[in-house]
Structure formats: C-alpha cells, structure tokens
Design an enzyme around this catalytic site. Structure first.
Site, PDB file in Angstrom:
ATOM      1  N   ASN A  18       0.872  -1.174   0.000  1.00 17.41           N
ATOM      2  CA  ASN A  18       0.000   0.000   0.000  1.00 17.41           C
ATOM      3  C   ASN A  18       0.910   1.224   0.000  1.00 17.41           C
ATOM      4  O   ASN A  18       1.465   1.587   1.034  1.00 17.41           O
ATOM      5  CB  ASN A  18      -0.888  -0.042   1.262  1.00 17.41           C
ATOM      6  CG  ASN A  18      -1.720   1.217   1.411  1.00 17.41           C
ATOM      7  OD1 ASN A  18      -1.807   2.040   0.512  1.00 17.41           O
ATOM      8  ND2 ASN A  18      -2.336   1.365   2.588  1.00 17.41           N
ATOM      9  N   TRP A  19       1.049   1.821  -1.186  1.00 19.40           N
ATOM     10  CA  TRP A  19       1.994   2.935  -1.314  1.00 19.40           C
ATOM     11  C   TRP A  19       1.450   4.241  -0.717  1.00 19.40           C
ATOM     12  O   TRP A  19       2.154   5.219  -0.629  1.00 19.40           O
ATOM     13  CB  TRP A  19       2.359   3.152  -2.785  1.00 19.40           C
ATOM     14  CG  TRP A  19       3.143   2.019  -3.394  1.00 19.40           C
ATOM     15  CD1 TRP A  19       3.492   0.830  -2.794  1.00 19.40           C
ATOM     16  CD2 TRP A  19       3.694   1.963  -4.721  1.00 19.40           C
ATOM     17  NE1 TRP A  19       4.207   0.041  -3.671  1.00 19.40           N
ATOM     18  CE2 TRP A  19       4.349   0.717  -4.870  1.00 19.40           C
ATOM     19  CE3 TRP A  19       3.685   2.837  -5.809  1.00 19.40           C
ATOM     20  CZ2 TRP A  19       4.993   0.331  -6.044  1.00 19.40           C
ATOM     21  CZ3 TRP A  19       4.326   2.459  -6.995  1.00 19.40           C
ATOM     22  CH2 TRP A  19       4.972   1.221  -7.106  1.00 19.40           C
ATOM     23  N   LYS A  20       0.173   4.241  -0.367  1.00 20.03           N
ATOM     24  CA  LYS A  20      -0.473   5.440   0.180  1.00 20.03           C
ATOM     25  C   LYS A  20      -0.215   6.640  -0.740  1.00 20.03           C
ATOM     26  O   LYS A  20      -0.171   6.463  -1.953  1.00 20.03           O
ATOM     27  CB  LYS A  20       0.002   5.687   1.619  1.00 20.03           C
ATOM     28  CG  LYS A  20      -0.195   4.436   2.482  1.00 20.03           C
ATOM     29  CD  LYS A  20      -0.046   4.689   3.950  1.00 20.03           C
ATOM     30  CE  LYS A  20      -0.248   3.368   4.690  1.00 20.03           C
ATOM     31  NZ  LYS A  20      -0.182   3.501   6.136  1.00 20.03           N
ATOM     32  N   HIS A  59      -9.457   1.187   4.595  1.00 24.72           N
ATOM     33  CA  HIS A  59      -8.211   1.376   5.344  1.00 24.72           C
ATOM     34  C   HIS A  59      -8.488   2.312   6.529  1.00 24.72           C
ATOM     35  O   HIS A  59      -9.302   3.230   6.415  1.00 24.72           O
ATOM     36  CB  HIS A  59      -7.137   1.967   4.421  1.00 24.72           C
ATOM     37  CG  HIS A  59      -5.791   1.984   5.073  1.00 24.72           C
ATOM     38  ND1 HIS A  59      -5.423   2.968   5.954  1.00 24.72           N
ATOM     39  CD2 HIS A  59      -4.751   1.116   5.015  1.00 24.72           C
ATOM     40  CE1 HIS A  59      -4.195   2.694   6.405  1.00 24.72           C
ATOM     41  NE2 HIS A  59      -3.780   1.577   5.842  1.00 24.72           N
ATOM     42  N   GLU A  89      -7.017   4.754   7.597  1.00 24.34           N
ATOM     43  CA  GLU A  89      -6.866   6.184   7.271  1.00 24.34           C
ATOM     44  C   GLU A  89      -8.125   6.708   6.575  1.00 24.34           C
ATOM     45  O   GLU A  89      -8.501   7.863   6.748  1.00 24.34           O
ATOM     46  CB  GLU A  89      -5.607   6.381   6.410  1.00 24.34           C
ATOM     47  CG  GLU A  89      -4.342   6.253   7.257  1.00 24.34           C
ATOM     48  CD  GLU A  89      -3.140   5.664   6.548  1.00 24.34           C
ATOM     49  OE1 GLU A  89      -3.092   5.664   5.311  1.00 24.34           O
ATOM     50  OE2 GLU A  89      -2.225   5.181   7.260  1.00 24.34           O
ATOM     51  N   GLU A 124      -5.591  -4.912  10.546  1.00 24.03           N
ATOM     52  CA  GLU A 124      -4.578  -3.889  10.763  1.00 24.03           C
ATOM     53  C   GLU A 124      -4.864  -3.141  12.062  1.00 24.03           C
ATOM     54  O   GLU A 124      -5.655  -2.188  12.073  1.00 24.03           O
ATOM     55  CB  GLU A 124      -4.586  -2.884   9.608  1.00 24.03           C
ATOM     56  CG  GLU A 124      -4.289  -3.505   8.266  1.00 24.03           C
ATOM     57  CD  GLU A 124      -3.659  -2.493   7.311  1.00 24.03           C
ATOM     58  OE1 GLU A 124      -2.542  -2.749   6.861  1.00 24.03           O
ATOM     59  OE2 GLU A 124      -4.269  -1.448   7.044  1.00 24.03           O
ATOM     60  N   GLY A 137       2.248   2.380  10.730  1.00 23.94           N
ATOM     61  CA  GLY A 137       3.179   3.491  10.569  1.00 23.94           C
ATOM     62  C   GLY A 137       3.838   3.934  11.863  1.00 23.94           C
ATOM     63  O   GLY A 137       4.459   4.992  11.927  1.00 23.94           O
ATOM     64  N   SER A 147       3.227  -2.056  10.391  1.00 26.12           N
ATOM     65  CA  SER A 147       4.676  -2.110  10.598  1.00 26.12           C
ATOM     66  C   SER A 147       5.277  -3.484  10.319  1.00 26.12           C
ATOM     67  O   SER A 147       6.215  -3.916  10.986  1.00 26.12           O
ATOM     68  CB  SER A 147       5.038  -1.643  12.012  1.00 26.12           C
ATOM     69  OG  SER A 147       4.611  -0.312  12.212  1.00 26.12           O
ATOM     70  N   GLY A 171       2.762  -0.986   4.298  1.00 21.45           N
ATOM     71  CA  GLY A 171       2.866   0.424   3.940  1.00 21.45           C
ATOM     72  C   GLY A 171       4.325   0.826   3.760  1.00 21.45           C
ATOM     73  O   GLY A 171       4.927   0.635   2.704  1.00 21.45           O
ATOM     74  N   GLY A 172       4.904   1.350   4.831  1.00 24.86           N
ATOM     75  CA  GLY A 172       6.270   1.893   4.775  1.00 24.86           C
ATOM     76  C   GLY A 172       7.279   0.991   4.086  1.00 24.86           C
ATOM     77  O   GLY A 172       8.021   1.436   3.194  1.00 24.86           O
TER      78      GLY A 172
HETATM   79  P1  PGA Z   1       2.710   0.327   7.670  1.00 23.76           P
HETATM   80  O1  PGA Z   1       1.265   0.529   7.004  1.00 23.76           O
HETATM   81  O2  PGA Z   1       3.260  -0.950   7.128  1.00 23.76           O
HETATM   82  O3  PGA Z   1       3.501   1.519   7.274  1.00 23.76           O
HETATM   83  O4  PGA Z   1       2.477   0.254   9.153  1.00 23.76           O
HETATM   84  C1  PGA Z   1       0.407  -0.535   6.810  1.00 23.76           C
HETATM   85  C2  PGA Z   1      -0.877  -0.041   6.206  1.00 23.76           C
HETATM   86  O5  PGA Z   1      -1.297   1.074   6.539  1.00 23.76           O
HETATM   87  O6  PGA Z   1      -1.493  -0.737   5.391  1.00 23.76           O
END
Ligand code: PGA
Length: 250
Positions: free
Chosen positions: A9-11, A95, A97, A167, A173, A213, A234-235
């Site tokens: 997930n590149w956001k 998600h 977010e 999640e 994050g 994470s 994500g990251g």
């Molecule tokens: P993260 O994000 O790996 O940076 O914690 C995961 C996500 O939001 O899908």
C-alpha cells in the site's frame, strides 16, 4: 486452499518516475514466481505507469479506494470499472486512514464491498482496533462489528476471492508491530467469525492479511502463524529491497 498475498500500500507516495522504478525492482526480483501473490497499490495517477511494468508479470495491480457508484457527479472519486480498465484486479477498502481521516463508516464501506464483489475486482477489506480500544479490552468487539456491518448482505460465489486485512491501528506506521501471538489471536477470531458468517469451506478460502509495521525483520515470524495469510505493507513497500525480502519470507 487460501492464497498467501503480499500487498504494498503505497499510500500518497511516489511519482511517475519513482513508481516505475520501484515496480521494476519488484517485478525483476519476483521473476515468474506466482507464490505468494504480490499486489502493488499505487496512488490513482500512477496506476497506468505501474501497469506498464507489471502487466506481463505475475505481479497484480490494486487501487487504494473506490466509490460505490459506477459513474456520475462524484468529483474526485473513481469506480471499480475505471480501476478494472487500467489493469487493477484488487482494491483496498476501508483502510483505517479512510475511516479516521475521511470519516468512512462501516455502512458506507459495505456499499463499496457490495459494488466490488459484483464486478471484477477483489476487495482487500481492512479492519482493526485503535490503541484505546485495545487497552480497554474492546478489540474483539470492534473487529466483530466491522465484519458484521462491513459484510452485511454479502454472498460469495464459489471460488470468489475476498481478502481481509487485520490492521491494528496502533501498529500502522508507528514501528510498533503486534506480536505474532497477538496477531494470530485476532486472526483466529476473524476466521471463526467468517465461518459463522459464511461456512467453513468459504471461510477457509478467505485470505486474512496482517498489516501494521510489517518489515523484513518481523515478517517471517508473523507469516508462519496458521491464520496469517499474508501482509498489507505500507512503509516497507516503498523500498524494493525491503518489500522483496518480505515476499521472500512468505
Ligand atoms: P505500515 O502501514 O506498514 O507503514 O504500518 C500498513 C498499512 O497502513 O497498510
């Protein structure tokens, strides 16, 4: 049997140049391997750029969000049909977010899931509790509510794919990862909810990813748990080396 799926997930990161390079670094390393299933979810404007790189490879493309209508006066939104037309086969829905920053509710997300499952894309439906909810012992209640309302009226046809991403919001994050035991406990609970919601056979085919994470250092241990069937990353998905290492450990 359900499939192991590693999704990036590149956001709201990357641009046309860097997206192509990142995708090339992943496609090149994966080669012709089809396990695990690898999915890249870049921002909307970069989907076509990434599709050019992945289209002749086993790497799949996914959107990060969609609207539940097919078309119309919904400024700033995109539909499943549009995502399909630029090469997507997956889409992230709900998600945390989207839920916390953009106010998306379980009921709204249910419409997106119903829409997606009536079309050509596979949803990656995200659920998970906040830190406060975990600390006050509400994790199972929250996950149960999100599944119940999110999957309302959903029927899965034989062989139809649905992905759930557990999640925990406090792990996204933050560098704080759920321990493999903490994650497996909730994944097992989700599996039980899915058995009740559908049946044993269908539930057994639903991939339940962990997200929050996940990185090369902890991926192997998390992914070795019986009910953790992949990761939504994500990251660590923004660097080819780190993402490839997670794919390797799957
Ligand atoms: P993260 O994000 O790996 O940076 O914690 C995961 C996500 O939001 O899908």
């Amino acid at each position: 049997m359900r499939r192991m799926i590693i999704a990036g997930n590149w956001k709201m990161n990357m641009d046309a140049g860097s997206a192509g390079n990142l995708a090339k670094g992943i496609v090149g390393r994966l080669g012709s391997r089809t396990e695990p299933v690898v999915v890249l979810c870049p921002p909307f404007p970069l989907l076509s750029t990434v599709n050019l790189v992945v289209k002749d490879s086993p790497v799949k493309l996914g959107g990060q969000n969609l609207h539940h209508e097919e078309k119309g006066a919904f400024t700033g939104e995109v539909s499943d049909v549009m995502l399909d037309s630029v090469g997507c086969s997956y889409v992230i829905i709900g998600h945390s977010e989207r839920r916390s920053i953009f106010g998306e509710t379980d009921e709204f997300l249910n419409k997106k899931l119903l829409r997606t499952l009536s079309g050509n894309l596979t949803p990656i439906f995200c659920i998970g509790e906040t830190l406060e909810e975990r600390e006050t012992g509400k994790t199972f209640d929250v996950v149960k509510r999100q599944i119940k309302r999110g999957l309302k009226d959903i029927e899965l046809k034989t062989g139809q794919e649905l992905v759930i991403a557990y999640e925990p919001v406090w792990a996204i994050g933050t560098g704080k990862t759920a321990t493999p035991e903490q994650a497996e406990e909730v994944h097992l609970y989700i599996r039980e909810l899915l058995i009740k919601r559908f049946d044993e056979k269908i539930a057994d085919n639903i991939t339940v990813q962990y997200g929050g994470s996940m990185k090369p250092e902890n991926a192997k241990e998390l992914l070795s748990k019986p009910n953790i069937d992949g990761g939504l990353i994500g990251g660590a998905s923004l660097k080819a080396d780190a993402f490839n290492a997670i794919i390797d450990s799957a």
